[in-house]
Enzyme design. Structure first.
Site, PDB file in Angstrom:
ATOM      1  N   SER A 118       0.826  -1.210   0.000  1.00 47.67           N
ATOM      2  CA  SER A 118       0.000   0.000   0.000  1.00 47.67           C
ATOM      3  C   SER A 118       0.864   1.265   0.000  1.00 47.67           C
ATOM      4  O   SER A 118       2.016   1.243   0.433  1.00 47.67           O
ATOM      5  CB  SER A 118      -0.885   0.041   1.242  1.00 47.67           C
TER       6      SER A 118
HETATM    7  N1  SAH Z   1      -0.109  -5.181   4.232  1.00 48.49           N
HETATM    8  C1  SAH Z   1       0.602  -5.447   2.989  1.00 48.49           C
HETATM    9  C2  SAH Z   1      -0.264  -5.138   1.796  1.00 48.49           C
HETATM   10  C3  SAH Z   1      -0.800  -6.389   1.279  1.00 48.49           C
HETATM   11  S1  SAH Z   1      -1.874  -6.357  -0.109  1.00 48.49           S
HETATM   12  C4  SAH Z   1       1.928  -4.737   2.911  1.00 48.49           C
HETATM   13  O1  SAH Z   1       2.260  -3.949   3.800  1.00 48.49           O
HETATM   14  O2  SAH Z   1       2.667  -4.991   1.955  1.00 48.49           O
HETATM   15  C5  SAH Z   1      -3.101  -7.481   0.523  1.00 48.49           C
HETATM   16  C6  SAH Z   1      -2.619  -8.880   0.785  1.00 48.49           C
HETATM   17  O3  SAH Z   1      -3.737  -9.607   1.288  1.00 48.49           O
HETATM   18  C7  SAH Z   1      -2.122  -9.659  -0.418  1.00 48.49           C
HETATM   19  O4  SAH Z   1      -0.834 -10.106  -0.155  1.00 48.49           O
HETATM   20  C8  SAH Z   1      -3.112 -10.825  -0.546  1.00 48.49           C
HETATM   21  O5  SAH Z   1      -2.514 -12.023  -0.988  1.00 48.49           O
HETATM   22  C9  SAH Z   1      -3.592 -10.954   0.877  1.00 48.49           C
HETATM   23  N2  SAH Z   1      -4.866 -11.635   1.079  1.00 48.49           N
HETATM   24  C10 SAH Z   1      -6.003 -11.589   0.339  1.00 48.49           C
HETATM   25  N3  SAH Z   1      -6.973 -12.350   0.894  1.00 48.49           N
HETATM   26  C11 SAH Z   1      -6.438 -12.905   2.019  1.00 48.49           C
HETATM   27  C12 SAH Z   1      -6.918 -13.774   3.049  1.00 48.49           C
HETATM   28  N4  SAH Z   1      -8.164 -14.269   3.040  1.00 48.49           N
HETATM   29  N5  SAH Z   1      -6.080 -14.113   4.049  1.00 48.49           N
HETATM   30  C13 SAH Z   1      -4.827 -13.642   4.102  1.00 48.49           C
HETATM   31  N6  SAH Z   1      -4.299 -12.815   3.170  1.00 48.49           N
HETATM   32  C14 SAH Z   1      -5.100 -12.436   2.144  1.00 48.49           C
END
Ligand code: SAH
Length: 213
Positions: free
Chosen positions: A61
């Site tokens: 993000s």
């Molecule tokens: N917080 C992260 C941003 C991640 S983007 C950072 O600082 O880089 C959102 C993430 O959520 C992705 O990696 C995606 O694979 C994950 N995601 C989506 N659905 C999910 C679920 N049900 N459980 C765990 N992770 C999930």
């Protein structure tokens, strides 16, 4: 340790300061080396205020979004925090700075590629109070519940019931809700549940049992 991106990071923090981010969050973000959480070929862009691809079709993000979500959570020293979507591990590292060594972050990630990426990044950056867990975050982590704060970093169709259950009374959760048009909600558990829409956002989807299919 030699910190080659110190100037770029200071510029990012100055920009966030002008947007009204609090001193505590600014200091935390000034301590996390964001360039260690992006793919090596994107390091020169690590301190721009926009999302970047991290593999598996997912993104880290934008810094202002990380800052805003941390503000709404009102993180305190010693908090036990659940993050859904470890991705790069960056947001978890910022949270870890804010809750201190007495606190702990559990961050759940569904894509094995990103479980590895975030685990490696957090280890290389030296974060010992963050645990990356592989699995479906919509189920929460009952074995470590209840949590003081829950930070969902992907967009859900609605608040997954297990996450509400695993939030402490007086706990706070931030969660983007919606498919195409998404809003960031602050959910507070008091006597009842209070939900407040904060702003429009754009996140990748939350995929799982209580997410999108
Ligand atoms: N917080 C992260 C941003 C991640 S983007 C950072 O600082 O880089 C959102 C993430 O959520 C992705 O990696 C995606 O694979 C994950 N995601 C989506 N659905 C999910 C679920 N049900 N459980 C765990 N992770 C999930």
């Amino acid at each position: 340790m030699n910190d080659e991106y110190k100037e770029e990071r200071k510029r990012m923090v100055d920009l966030l300061r002008r947007q009204g981010v609090s001193t505590g969050v600014l200091e935390a973000m000034n301590r996390v080396k964001r360039h260690l959480f992006v793919p090596p070929e994107l390091r020169d862009q690590a301190y721009g205020d926009y999302p970047l691809p991290i593999g598996g079709g997912q993104t880290i993000s934008a810094p202002h979004m990380v800052a805003m979500m941390c503000e709404y959570l009102k993180l305190e020293k010693g908090d036990k925090v659940l993050e859904i979507g470890a991705g790069s591990g960056y947001h978890a590292a910022v949270i870890a700075e804010l809750i201190g060594t007495e606190g702990r972050v559990y961050t759940v990630e569904r894509l094995p590629l990103l479980v590895d990426f975030s685990t490696r990044n957090l280890r290389d950056a030296g974060y010992k109070n963050v645990v990356v867990v592989s699995g479906d975050g919509t189920l929460g982590l009952p074995e470590h519940a209840p949590f003081d704060k829950i930070c969902v970093t992907c967009a859900a169709p609605s608040v997954p019931p297990p996450l509400l259950e695993q939030l402490k009374t007086r706990g706070r959760m931030v969660i983007p809700i919606g498919r195409y048009i998404q809003e960031l909600y602050l959910v507070e558990k008091k006597n009842g549940i209070e939900k407040q829409s904060k702003c429009e956002v754009a996140f990748v989807p939350l995929i799982g049992r209580f997410g999108f299919r």
